[in-house]
Design a protein around this motif. Structure first.
Motif, PDB file in Angstrom:
ATOM      1  N   ALA A  44      44.521  40.618  39.895  1.00 49.12           N
ATOM      2  CA  ALA A  44      43.503  39.727  39.339  1.00 49.12           C
ATOM      3  C   ALA A  44      44.185  38.639  38.510  1.00 49.12           C
ATOM      4  O   ALA A  44      45.303  38.829  38.019  1.00 49.12           O
ATOM      5  N   THR A  49      41.229  41.630  34.444  1.00 43.51           N
ATOM      6  CA  THR A  49      40.817  43.040  34.472  1.00 43.51           C
ATOM      7  C   THR A  49      40.390  43.491  33.080  1.00 43.51           C
ATOM      8  O   THR A  49      39.358  44.147  32.915  1.00 43.51           O
ATOM      9  N   GLU A  76      40.432  41.160  41.716  1.00 45.88           N
ATOM     10  CA  GLU A  76      41.371  40.964  42.821  1.00 45.88           C
ATOM     11  C   GLU A  76      40.691  40.222  43.974  1.00 45.88           C
ATOM     12  O   GLU A  76      41.313  39.445  44.697  1.00 45.88           O
ATOM     13  N   PHE A 138      45.219  46.892  44.252  1.00 46.10           N
ATOM     14  CA  PHE A 138      44.606  47.738  43.218  1.00 46.10           C
ATOM     15  C   PHE A 138      43.362  48.478  43.701  1.00 46.10           C
ATOM     16  O   PHE A 138      42.979  49.476  43.131  1.00 46.10           O
ATOM     17  N   ASP A 156      50.874  46.956  42.661  1.00 47.37           N
ATOM     18  CA  ASP A 156      52.236  47.231  43.157  1.00 47.37           C
ATOM     19  C   ASP A 156      52.168  48.310  44.236  1.00 47.37           C
ATOM     20  O   ASP A 156      52.869  48.248  45.249  1.00 47.37           O
TER      21      ASP A 156
HETATM   22  N1  ASP Z   1      44.527  43.930  37.891  1.00 46.39           N
HETATM   23  C1  ASP Z   1      44.880  45.311  37.734  1.00 46.39           C
HETATM   24  C2  ASP Z   1      45.365  45.559  36.310  1.00 46.39           C
HETATM   25  O1  ASP Z   1      45.362  44.658  35.496  1.00 46.39           O
HETATM   26  C3  ASP Z   1      45.866  45.764  38.745  1.00 46.39           C
HETATM   27  C4  ASP Z   1      47.206  45.091  38.701  1.00 46.39           C
HETATM   28  O2  ASP Z   1      47.405  44.099  37.993  1.00 46.39           O
HETATM   29  O3  ASP Z   1      48.121  45.556  39.392  1.00 46.39           O
HETATM   30  O4  ASP Z   1      45.709  46.625  35.982  1.00 46.39           O
END
Ligand code: ASP
Ligand code: MG
Length: 414
Positions: A44, A49, A76, A138, A156
């Motif tokens: 995102a 988030t 996302e 995610f 990831d």
């Molecule tokens: N947007 C989600 C988070 O902030 C997933 C990610 O960034 O990987 O945790």
């Protein structure tokens, strides 16, 4: 010449604004123009988030996992669509894909779901049409059709899972962090950049709060032998390759030192010491998907013992409620909880073959007058729980004790 497939993952800070997204689109496009096939995974935008979670928190302090996932997954979705639009505007064919469109099937543990299956038929078809797939990281979908998420930082893991299932040549993780360091440079100014590290060491570092990679992504990369490289999305050459142990040439005993702040402990005092007690105490936590890390059970005196364990602070309230109930059931005298603690760890593949590593670490802490409350060791790491206020000092002390300071290694690095 066979065209290789590269998976590129861009984290929140790399896609924080439309300008950032434009820069990412150019990088993706140039990878493609160089003759590669490329699939992209995005997080995102920026702190989206967190902002979405804050909105939910304004309404309820206990939103259901199902709705929380439905909410945060939008972050996302927005980013994937915007990147696809940007790529199209640059004259490339692109297509955004949500977790449920892939589909990426997960279990139904909302907010920290695990991947059951990544289906690749659709994305393979898209790639064969020379379209750049832009996958929303995610998120996934449960077998019963609910939107799920893989835990904070989970994009990831989406990227590595995609690389593994598509048999990609490599998985590039772009982040605002300039590669992986021997310690957090904000805490330890003498920290050095690490060029190459084993999956196992990286797994320990990732699990211990070196916030570069989601732990699960490293586990998957190791399991499926996906070469992983962490790159800075703002240029620079400070890449870190994560590979098999045998491929890591540099032979320092300790690779890095970490500080984990999200740690709390719960103690049950005067627990009747009889078979089945540990199971009774810990199984409600396992059922609630709360990860217990260190566990200490004192030697029993007069048939009673004290039982202490650590958990992530984010799960403390939930754990306290569960353990309070257990305490009554098993007739423990009382429950104590504390979150003013941190965990300092030294990580390296050399630990298993070098006796005396632990004592060197304990000595460096005692020289700073830091009291160790709990200890755990494994083949690859030694961890000490200490009082929160000494956390950063402890990292610097241990870093120095193992010769990781820049001064000592300048030659090796330049
Ligand atoms: N947007 C989600 C988070 O902030 C997933 C990610 O960034 O990987 O945790
Ligand atoms: Mg991340």
């Amino acid at each position: 010449m066979t065209v290789s497939l590269i998976i590129q993952k861009y984290g929140g800070s790399s896609v924080a604004s439309t300008d950032h997204i434009r820069r990412v689109a150019m990088k993706v496009a140039s990878t493609k123009i160089q003759g590669n096939k490329v699939a992209v995974v995005v997080s995102a935008m920026g702190r989206q988030t967190d902002q979405l979670l804050n909105l939910a928190a304004e309404i309820s302090n206990n939103p259901s996992g199902r709705e929380q996932d439905a909410l945060v997954a939008t972050g996302e979705q927005v980013c994937a669509a915007l990147l696809a639009i940007t790529l199209e505007s640059l004259g490339h064919k692109a297509m955004s894909l949500m977790g449920l469109q892939l589909p990426l099937i997960t279990d139904n543990v909302h907010t920290k779901a695990r991947i059951i299956e990544m289906q690749t038929e659709r994305i393979e078809h898209i790639l064969s049409e020379d379209i750049i797939p832009v996958v929303a990281g995610f998120q996934g979908v449960t077998e019963s059709g609910c939107i799920s998420t893989l835990g904070r930082g989970g994009s990831d893991t989406t990227a590595v899972a995609l690389a593994a299932s598509l048999n990609a040549g490599c998985c590039e993780i772009y982040t605002d962090v300039n590669g992986v360091y021997t310690a957090d440079p904000n805490i330890c100014p003498k920290a050095r950049h690490i060029k190459i590290i084993s999956y196992q060491e990286m797994l320990e570092l990732a699990g211990l709060g070196a916030k570069v990679l989601h732990s699960r992504s490293v586990e998957l990369a190791q399991k499926y032998q996906v070469p992983l490289v962490v790159k800075s999305s703002f240029g620079g050459d400070k890449n870190t390759w994560i590979v098999n142990e045998e491929e890591v040439m540099e032979n320092s005993i300790i690779k890095g030192v970490t500080l984990e702040k999200d740690v709390s402990k719960i103690s049950l005092i005067r627990v009747p010491d009889r078979p089945g007690i540990a199971h009774k105490i810990l199984s409600p936590l396992a059922d609630a998907a709360i990860n217990v890390d260190m566990i200490i059970q004192n030697a029993s005196i007069d048939g009673y013992t004290d039982f202490t364990f650590t958990i992530p602070t984010t799960d403390l309230d939930k754990a306290k409620t569960l353990i309070d109930e257990v305490a009554r059931e098993i007739d423990a005298q009382k429950m104590l909880a504390a979150n003013n603690i941190v965990k300092v760890s030294a990580v390296g593949i050399g630990i298993k073959t070098n006796p005396g590593v632990a004592s060197r670490m304990f000595h460096s802490l005692s020289a700073e007058n830091i009291n160790i409350e709990m200890i755990s060791t494994s083949e690859y790491r030694i961890s000490c729980v200490i009082e929160e206020k000494y956390g950063e000092l402890a990292v610097r002390a241990v870093h120095k004790a193992f010769g990781l300071d820049k001064d000592n290694k300048e030659k090796a690095e330049t």
